[in-house]
Design a protein around this motif. Structure first.
Motif, short mmCIF file in Angstrom:
data_model
loop_
_atom_site.label_atom_id
_atom_site.label_comp_id
_atom_site.label_asym_id
_atom_site.label_seq_id
_atom_site.Cartn_x
_atom_site.Cartn_y
_atom_site.Cartn_z
N ILE A 15 94.63 2.62 -11.08
CA ILE A 15 95.05 3.51 -12.37
C ILE A 15 94.23 4.47 -12.68
N ALA A 16 94.58 5.64 -12.74
CA ALA A 16 93.95 6.69 -13.20
C ALA A 16 92.40 6.88 -12.47
N GLU A 48 100.96 3.22 -13.97
CA GLU A 48 99.99 4.27 -14.42
C GLU A 48 101.09 4.94 -15.80
#
Length: 73
Positions: A15-16, A48
């Protein structure tokens, strides 16, 4: 619903740009896949988006998101 729907499955996702793990019951993973498919996006991308909006625990935020999506149908 089968007996395996309640079994918690832990999955690693990015995520990110950061790796994390998410633990959800199989039924929630299945529903998340279905929602992502309907939105023509990937499960990591959907997570996300959920992550960007959440205020608490990611697993809980995903469960609430899935619940709200299913209620809206």
């Amino acid at each position: 619903m089968s007996e395996t729907d309640g079994i918690v499955r832990k999955r690693s996702i990015v995520i990110a740009g950061h790796s994390t793990s998410v633990s959800l019951e199989a039924a929630f993973w299945d529903a998340l896949k279905e929602i992502a498919r309907e939105r023509r996006t990937s499960v990591p991308q959907l997570i996300e988006e959920i992550d960007a909006e959440r205020e608490g625990n990611l697993s809980s935020a995903i469960r609430v998101f899935v619940l709200n999506e299913m209620r809206g149908r």
